[in-house]
Design a protein around this motif. Structure first.
Motif, PDB file in Angstrom:
ATOM      1  N   LEU A 190      35.705  34.730  30.290  1.00  0.00           N
ATOM      2  CA  LEU A 190      36.819  34.386  31.192  1.00  0.00           C
ATOM      3  C   LEU A 190      37.959  34.107  31.048  1.00  0.00           C
ATOM      4  O   LEU A 190      37.963  33.382  29.632  1.00  0.00           O
ATOM      5  CB  LEU A 190      35.856  33.117  31.814  1.00  0.00           C
ATOM      6  N   HIS A 192      41.268  31.050  31.396  1.00  0.00           N
ATOM      7  CA  HIS A 192      41.558  29.662  31.686  1.00  0.00           C
ATOM      8  C   HIS A 192      42.789  29.252  31.752  1.00  0.00           C
ATOM      9  O   HIS A 192      43.623  29.677  30.575  1.00  0.00           O
ATOM     10  CB  HIS A 192      40.386  28.520  30.991  1.00  0.00           C
ATOM     11  N   HIS A 196      42.323  26.210  24.840  1.00  0.00           N
ATOM     12  CA  HIS A 196      40.663  25.047  24.349  1.00  0.00           C
ATOM     13  C   HIS A 196      40.775  24.687  23.172  1.00  0.00           C
ATOM     14  O   HIS A 196      39.774  23.935  22.332  1.00  0.00           O
ATOM     15  CB  HIS A 196      39.524  26.779  23.991  1.00  0.00           C
ATOM     16  N   LEU A 212      30.509  26.911  26.647  1.00  0.00           N
ATOM     17  CA  LEU A 212      32.045  27.441  26.426  1.00  0.00           C
ATOM     18  C   LEU A 212      32.142  27.858  24.852  1.00  0.00           C
ATOM     19  O   LEU A 212      32.988  26.450  24.723  1.00  0.00           O
ATOM     20  CB  LEU A 212      33.181  26.820  26.906  1.00  0.00           C
ATOM     21  N   ARG A 219      41.458  32.096  26.656  1.00  0.00           N
ATOM     22  CA  ARG A 219      40.189  32.836  26.689  1.00  0.00           C
ATOM     23  C   ARG A 219      39.197  32.196  26.342  1.00  0.00           C
ATOM     24  O   ARG A 219      39.205  31.721  25.119  1.00  0.00           O
ATOM     25  CB  ARG A 219      40.077  34.302  26.725  1.00  0.00           C
ATOM     26  N   SER A 243      33.867  32.036  39.392  1.00  0.00           N
ATOM     27  CA  SER A 243      35.098  31.026  39.128  1.00  0.00           C
ATOM     28  C   SER A 243      35.527  29.770  39.240  1.00  0.00           C
ATOM     29  O   SER A 243      35.193  29.322  38.594  1.00  0.00           O
ATOM     30  CB  SER A 243      36.507  31.887  38.771  1.00  0.00           C
ATOM     31  N   GLU A 247      34.290  26.560  36.989  1.00  0.00           N
ATOM     32  CA  GLU A 247      35.114  25.595  36.570  1.00  0.00           C
ATOM     33  C   GLU A 247      34.978  24.646  37.019  1.00  0.00           C
ATOM     34  O   GLU A 247      34.463  23.751  36.527  1.00  0.00           O
ATOM     35  CB  GLU A 247      36.337  26.326  37.888  1.00  0.00           C
ATOM     36  N   SER A 252      36.169  21.075  34.949  1.00  0.00           N
ATOM     37  CA  SER A 252      37.774  21.353  35.032  1.00  0.00           C
ATOM     38  C   SER A 252      38.286  21.140  33.685  1.00  0.00           C
ATOM     39  O   SER A 252      39.727  21.273  33.470  1.00  0.00           O
ATOM     40  CB  SER A 252      38.353  21.113  36.264  1.00  0.00           C
ATOM     41  N   LYS A 256      41.951  25.474  35.487  1.00  0.00           N
ATOM     42  CA  LYS A 256      41.709  27.157  36.675  1.00  0.00           C
ATOM     43  C   LYS A 256      40.667  28.238  36.004  1.00  0.00           C
ATOM     44  O   LYS A 256      41.403  28.623  34.848  1.00  0.00           O
ATOM     45  CB  LYS A 256      42.658  27.571  37.755  1.00  0.00           C
ATOM     46  N   MET A 257      39.659  28.880  36.233  1.00  0.00           N
ATOM     47  CA  MET A 257      39.351  29.613  35.494  1.00  0.00           C
ATOM     48  C   MET A 257      39.736  31.033  36.417  1.00  0.00           C
ATOM     49  O   MET A 257      39.053  30.962  37.246  1.00  0.00           O
ATOM     50  CB  MET A 257      38.367  29.409  35.018  1.00  0.00           C
ATOM     51  N   SER A 258      39.112  32.131  35.718  1.00  0.00           N
ATOM     52  CA  SER A 258      38.798  33.301  36.130  1.00  0.00           C
ATOM     53  C   SER A 258      38.045  34.515  35.264  1.00  0.00           C
ATOM     54  O   SER A 258      38.454  34.948  34.902  1.00  0.00           O
ATOM     55  CB  SER A 258      40.586  34.281  36.425  1.00  0.00           C
TER      56      SER A 258
END
Ligand SMILES: Cc1cc2nc3c(=O)[nH]c(=O)nc-3n(C[C@H](O)[C@H](O)[C@H](O)COP(=O)(O)OP(=O)(O)OC[C@H]3O[C@@H](n4cnc5c(N)ncnc54)[C@H](O)[C@@H]3O)c2cc1C
Length: 402
Positions: A190, A192, A196, A212, A219, A243, A247, A252, A256-258
């Motif tokens: 995903l 974001h 990170h 994660l 990503r 998504s 999240e 969160s 926001k995540m896709s």
């Protein structure tokens, strides 16, 4: 590379072109062993692998890492968060690579990039390859024959790197001990909106970990352990809804995540072959052992199998010893057993401690993490053991050629 319609004779035939098989064949060829790889092109694998520092050293030694590096993200901090709603919860713990003098614990890479880099290296060093599935494997006192559609490979030793449902393992008459967990891993990658910071975060929930792991850029890859029905439902949820759900579960943390296309659903089990080698057939990777994706150990163990076996074969060959002899195979089994068993037990204990409702077990898990967080020497010993296990340091993992 060779293909259909050929009858090849080699010292070693490696069956299976996943990461463990490609690594085995490259290591042997680099040691001057006449090796042939019997493997159809690998499937598109959207999973990622967190490669520990010792695996990265071995890949570098074999000339495979340069092509991996642009696709790999460094793992500098590992964080564990107790996300259960239980009475006794563990403290949050974060480990940084600098504490044990490393720049990174390892690197996370998509399997498709790892396999592409290994395949390119195999082509570069002109490894013989039959791009076919082995249909039968038959061993006799002098060697092993692998038959494919329109071609055969004959060798004194076969390396079975053909995954969980290994034909090689069956051909060698080796059975397994298997335990299935009431859990399924949903895997996906995903994007974001927050960085990170090279940190992998493992949330421990009542049904299993939600992890994660950084990928290059903004990503990450996700391994979300769920009960099987829930995993199937989530895997068929429309991308936007999924998504938002991921999240929410990530609190969160990365904004926001896709989710990206290409989810995987993997029922969790632990499975170990009763012997790692017999009848001129030696098993590496998931043909030998399967562990749940907790603590990122599976392929790291598999690469240590491959490096150990290549080392034993290269040494036996130098001493004019039959590379498929019972002595060499027994040594391989003995050298791998402790490493595989200790990791299997640790992963199993951690997983069961999350699943149980027994309060004292939660207390023990919390206390263990508390001690790990507060007792410096214990903490550093644990980190070093995770990255470079003392029980198994084959030469390739120490940066030495065979
Ligand atoms: C969700 C998840 C996350 C994971 N994350 C990590 C991680 O972060 N770090 C880590 O170290 N490990 C991780 N693992 C474990 C890791 O993915 C496996 O250990 C690894 O993929 C096993 O590689 P392999 O080469 O042994 O087997 P496979 O990848 O299964 O490859 C076997 C190959 O053999 C081929 N084959 C099969 N039969 C034949 C035949 N008869 N003839 C020729 N070829 C054949 C198949 O086509 C396949 O290409 C994870 C596993 C899961 C499920």
């Amino acid at each position: 590379m060779s293909s259909i319609g050929e009858n090849l004779t080699a010292e070693v035939a490696v069956i299976g072109g996943g990461p463990a098989g490609l690594f085995s064949a490259i290591a042997l060829k680099a040691a001057g062993v006449d090796a042939v790889l019997v493997a159809p092109p690998a499937d598109n694998d959207h999973r990622t692998t967190a490669l520990l520092a010792s695996s990265v050293t071995a890949l570098t030694t074999l000339g495979c890492w340069e092509a991996c590096r642009p696709h790999a993200a460094a793992l500098v901090t590992l964080r564990i968060v107790d996300d259960t709603r239980r009475l006794l919860r563990a403290p949050e713990v974060a480990f940084t690579a600098a504490e044990i003098g490393l720049d990174a614990f390892g690197f996370n890479i998509e399997n498709r990039h790892l396999i592409a880099a290994l395949s390119a290296r195999a082509a570069e060093i002109k490894l013989s390859r039959i791009e076919q599935t082995a249909l039968t494997i038959t061993s006799d006192p002098l060697g092993v024959t692998a038959v494919c559609n329109g071609g055969t490979a004959r060798a004194r030793l076969v390396i079975g790197a053909d995954g969980q449902r290994s034909l090689c393992r069956t051909a060698a008459g080796i059975s397994t001990n298997r335990h299935a967990y009431p859990q399924t891993a949903l895997t996906l990658n995903l994007a974001h909106i927050r960085p990170h910071h090279d940190t992998a975060t493992e949330f421990h929930t009542e049904i299993g970990p939600f992890t994660l792991v950084p990928l290059p850029g903004q990503r990450s890859s996700l391994v979300c352990v769920l009960d099987p029905a829930h995993a199937t439902t989530l895997a068929s949820t429309p991308a936007a809804e999924l998504s938002a759900e991921i999240e929410r579960r990530a609190h969160s943390l990365l904004g926001k995540m896709s989710v990206e296309p290409g989810y995987g659903v993997f029922p969790l089990a632990v499975e170990t072959a009763q012997s790692f080698a017999r009848s001129r057939i030696a098993l590496v990777g998931e043909a030998a052992h399967v562990v749940p994706p907790i603590g990122a150990q599976g392929l790291n163990l598999g690469l240590r199998d491959a490096a150990t076996l290549a080392e034993l074969v290269a040494d036996a060959r130098r001493q004019n010893v039959d590379i498929g002899s019972p002595t060499v195979l027994a040594r391989y089994d003995a050298e791998r057993r402790a490493d595989v068993t200790s990791h299997r037990i640790a992963i199993d204990l951690l997983n069961r401690s999350l699943l149980t409702d027994f309060l004292p077990v939660h207390g023990m898990r919390g206390l263990s993490l508390y001690l790990v967080d507060h007792v410096g020497p214990l903490r550093r010993a644990l980190m070093r053991e995770g990255v470079n296990p003392t029980a198994s340091q084959p030469r390739l993992m120490r940066g030495e050629m065979l």
